[in-house]
Design an enzyme around this catalytic site. Structure first.
Site, mmCIF file in Angstrom:
data_model
loop_
_atom_site.group_PDB
_atom_site.id
_atom_site.type_symbol
_atom_site.label_atom_id
_atom_site.label_comp_id
_atom_site.label_asym_id
_atom_site.label_seq_id
_atom_site.Cartn_x
_atom_site.Cartn_y
_atom_site.Cartn_z
ATOM 1 C CD1 TRP A 23 -9.505 -11.103 0.190
ATOM 2 C CD2 TRP A 23 -9.965 -12.067 -1.869
ATOM 3 N NE1 TRP A 23 -10.361 -12.355 0.495
ATOM 4 C CE2 TRP A 23 -10.606 -12.786 -0.874
ATOM 5 C CE3 TRP A 23 -10.142 -12.376 -3.230
ATOM 6 C CZ2 TRP A 23 -11.326 -14.120 -0.999
ATOM 7 C CZ3 TRP A 23 -10.812 -13.764 -3.317
ATOM 8 C CH2 TRP A 23 -11.391 -14.437 -2.521
ATOM 9 C CG LEU A 78 -1.850 1.341 1.568
ATOM 10 C CD1 LEU A 78 -2.770 1.339 0.329
ATOM 11 C CD2 LEU A 78 -2.831 1.074 2.642
ATOM 12 C CB ALA A 88 0.026 -3.926 8.810
ATOM 13 C CB THR A 130 0.689 -8.187 6.113
ATOM 14 O OG1 THR A 130 1.831 -8.432 5.500
ATOM 15 C CG2 THR A 130 0.293 -6.940 6.188
ATOM 16 C CE1 TYR A 151 -2.716 -9.004 8.773
ATOM 17 C CE2 TYR A 151 -4.998 -9.866 8.226
ATOM 18 C CZ TYR A 151 -3.747 -8.908 8.251
ATOM 19 O OH TYR A 151 -3.983 -7.954 7.320
ATOM 20 C CB THR A 196 -7.609 -7.006 7.483
ATOM 21 O OG1 THR A 196 -7.779 -8.372 6.773
ATOM 22 C CG2 THR A 196 -7.607 -7.430 8.760
HETATM 23 N N1 LIG Z 1 -2.336 -7.403 1.643
HETATM 24 C C1 LIG Z 1 -3.722 -7.695 1.503
HETATM 25 O O1 LIG Z 1 -4.145 -8.517 0.836
HETATM 26 C C2 LIG Z 1 -4.448 -6.833 2.745
HETATM 27 C C3 LIG Z 1 -5.813 -7.335 2.802
HETATM 28 C C4 LIG Z 1 -6.619 -6.885 3.804
HETATM 29 C C5 LIG Z 1 -6.038 -5.926 4.551
HETATM 30 N N2 LIG Z 1 -4.641 -5.510 4.343
HETATM 31 C C6 LIG Z 1 -4.197 -4.424 5.279
HETATM 32 O O2 LIG Z 1 -3.471 -3.216 4.468
HETATM 33 C C7 LIG Z 1 -2.452 -2.662 5.177
HETATM 34 C C8 LIG Z 1 -1.410 -2.916 4.113
HETATM 35 O O3 LIG Z 1 -0.986 -4.214 3.746
HETATM 36 P P1 LIG Z 1 0.130 -4.235 2.660
HETATM 37 O O4 LIG Z 1 -0.372 -5.246 1.610
HETATM 38 O O5 LIG Z 1 0.752 -3.057 2.070
HETATM 39 O O6 LIG Z 1 1.219 -4.763 3.409
HETATM 40 P P2 LIG Z 1 2.588 -5.281 3.434
HETATM 41 O O7 LIG Z 1 3.037 -5.111 1.711
HETATM 42 O O8 LIG Z 1 3.225 -6.503 4.068
HETATM 43 O O9 LIG Z 1 3.312 -4.013 4.101
HETATM 44 C C9 LIG Z 1 3.477 -3.668 5.457
HETATM 45 C C10 LIG Z 1 4.648 -2.769 5.691
HETATM 46 O O10 LIG Z 1 4.670 -2.464 7.088
HETATM 47 C C11 LIG Z 1 6.095 -2.463 7.405
HETATM 48 N N3 LIG Z 1 6.190 -2.702 8.741
HETATM 49 C C12 LIG Z 1 6.196 -3.811 9.597
HETATM 50 N N4 LIG Z 1 6.691 -3.523 10.584
HETATM 51 C C13 LIG Z 1 6.774 -2.458 10.991
HETATM 52 C C14 LIG Z 1 7.110 -1.750 11.996
HETATM 53 N N5 LIG Z 1 7.252 -2.002 13.328
HETATM 54 N N6 LIG Z 1 7.234 -0.414 11.786
HETATM 55 C C15 LIG Z 1 7.022 0.310 10.617
HETATM 56 N N7 LIG Z 1 6.724 -0.466 9.597
HETATM 57 C C16 LIG Z 1 6.450 -1.973 9.718
HETATM 58 C C17 LIG Z 1 6.744 -3.295 6.388
HETATM 59 O O11 LIG Z 1 8.182 -2.901 6.406
HETATM 60 P P3 LIG Z 1 9.232 -4.021 6.206
HETATM 61 O O12 LIG Z 1 9.002 -4.958 5.202
HETATM 62 O O13 LIG Z 1 10.414 -3.146 6.325
HETATM 63 O O14 LIG Z 1 9.162 -5.028 7.410
HETATM 64 C C18 LIG Z 1 6.132 -2.862 5.272
HETATM 65 O O15 LIG Z 1 6.657 -2.267 4.539
HETATM 66 C C19 LIG Z 1 -2.136 -3.385 6.398
HETATM 67 O O16 LIG Z 1 -2.549 -2.964 7.576
HETATM 68 C C20 LIG Z 1 -2.828 -4.880 6.078
HETATM 69 O O17 LIG Z 1 -3.402 -5.462 7.216
HETATM 70 C C21 LIG Z 1 -3.926 -6.140 3.474
#
Ligand SMILES: NC(=O)c1ccc[n+]([C@@H]2O[C@H](COP(=O)([O-])OP(=O)(O)OC[C@H]3O[C@@H](n4cnc5c(N)ncnc54)[C@H](OP(=O)(O)O)[C@@H]3O)[C@@H](O)[C@H]2O)c1
Length: 299
Positions: free
Chosen positions: A168, A12, A61, A63, A143, A102
């Site tokens: 998703w 994101l 997050a 994830t 999660y 989520t």
């Molecule tokens: N992906 C999905 O399908 C999905 C679905 C529903 C909801 N969501 C929600 O959407 C949001 C964004 O998800 P996304 O897909 O972008 O996730 P993502 O690609 O896993 O990105 C999460 C980011 O959070 C960072 N992070 C982890 N621990 C951290 C910390 N302690 N302090 C600061 N940053 C930290 C990670 O950095 P590092 O890589 O450096 O660890 C990564 O850049 C999340 O809240 C997730 O729960 C996602």
């Protein structure tokens, strides 16, 4: 206007970075996990003191849905303590918080063609368009539980918050289902994908635009608009349908087989039904939402 984005290198975070050119009047501050570790309160305070953001998008997050089952403390630290820290510094600086959550806070199920949002109580959904913001959460795994607890930490800490639940999420950025499917298709001739979990794919760029629409609409809104909102693309499908469409639009030829969840055991249990009703976000912010197939095709 200053908008600070945590978790800037995630899926994101990168999607938001890809659209900053559409918002020339906003000063974006993108913080990766090494620049802003949300589990470190003093780190959060220092960064907020430096930038004094008007809005914060918490895209950081934990994830890893399956891994969370074996490292719940780490998931809790990022998804709950981290969310709490961000809410606390937002409160100090009067920063409006947009937190992303989520569909996995739910564990709804289909029984005889009717969707129920609570496996145990078997309460039918109030809306035929999916789970609403007022349906009772019922996470099936670590999660989803930590994401729900993160929402609750924010709600009890800082009233000026928007919690946007999505589902998703896919994009060209970071790891996601679409990229996994395309990688597997380049390595194999056949693939089996779960066909009895129903939800809605969300293009990360569409999500990013919805978050920016909330920000640009919210500068002078009354307090009543704060709270939980659902956002995904429109429509619904199974993971198998999603995979089939990914291969179709990418002209990938592969022997794709539908399988039941029972044939693909994973450490974390996933919701059988997690379609989100987007009526509220459409009404309050006038957001027009693309159908998931159209958005995938455009992507
Ligand atoms: N992906 C999905 O399908 C999905 C679905 C529903 C909801 N969501 C929600 O959407 C949001 C964004 O998800 P996304 O897909 O972008 O996730 P993502 O690609 O896993 O990105 C999460 C980011 O959070 C960072 N992070 C982890 N621990 C951290 C910390 N302690 N302090 C600061 N940053 C930290 C990670 O950095 P590092 O890589 O450096 O660890 C990564 O850049 C999340 O809240 C997730 O729960 C996602």
């Amino acid at each position: 206007m200053v908008v600070l984005v945590t978790g800037a290198n995630g899926q994101l975070g990168q999607a938001i970075q890809s659209i900053v050119g559409n918002y020339p009047s906003i000063d974006f501050v993108f913080c990766s996990s090494s620049e802003l570790n949300i589990t470190d309160k003093s780190n959060c305070e220092t960064v907020f003191e430096k930038y004094k953001p008007n809005f914060c998008i918490n895209a950081a997050a934990y994830t890893a849905v399956d891994k969370a089952e074996s490292e719940p403390e780490k998931a809790f630290s990022i998804n709950v303590t981290g969310a709490q820290n961000i809410a606390e510094v937002c409160k100090i600086h009067d920063t409006i918080l947009l937190h992303v959550s989520t569909d996995f806070v739910f564990d709804a199920k289909f029984v005889d063609g009717i969707a129920y949002y609570d496996r145990e109580l078997r309460l039918p959904l109030k809306s035929e368009k999916g789970l609403t913001e007022t349906d009772v959460p019922f996470p099936a795994g670590v999660y989803g539980l930590t994401k729900l607890q993160g929402e609750q930490a924010i709600e009890s800490t800082w009233e000026k918050h928007f919690i946007v639940r999505t589902s998703w999420v896919y994009s060209q950025f970071a790891n996601n289902f679409m990229k996994t499917m395309l990688r597997l298709a380049s390595e194999r001739d056949s693939l089996s994908v779960v066909a009895d979990q129903i939800g809605t794919p969300t293009n990360a760029v569409d999500l990013a635009e919805a978050l920016l629409k909330i920000i640009t609409s919210s500068q002078n809104e009354p307090i009543e608009v704060y709270g939980i909102y659902n956002f995904s693309n429109e429509g619904q499908c199974s993971w198998y349908d999603f995979a089939a469409e990914i291969f179709r639009v990418n002209n990938v030829s592969i022997n794709l087989q539908p399988i039941p969840t029972s044939a693909y055991p994973t450490p974390a249990k996933r919701p059988a039904y997690s379609v989100l009703d987007k009526s509220k976000i459409k009404k309050v912010f006038g957001i027009e939402i693309k159908n998931w197939e159209d958005s995938l095709k455009k992507f």
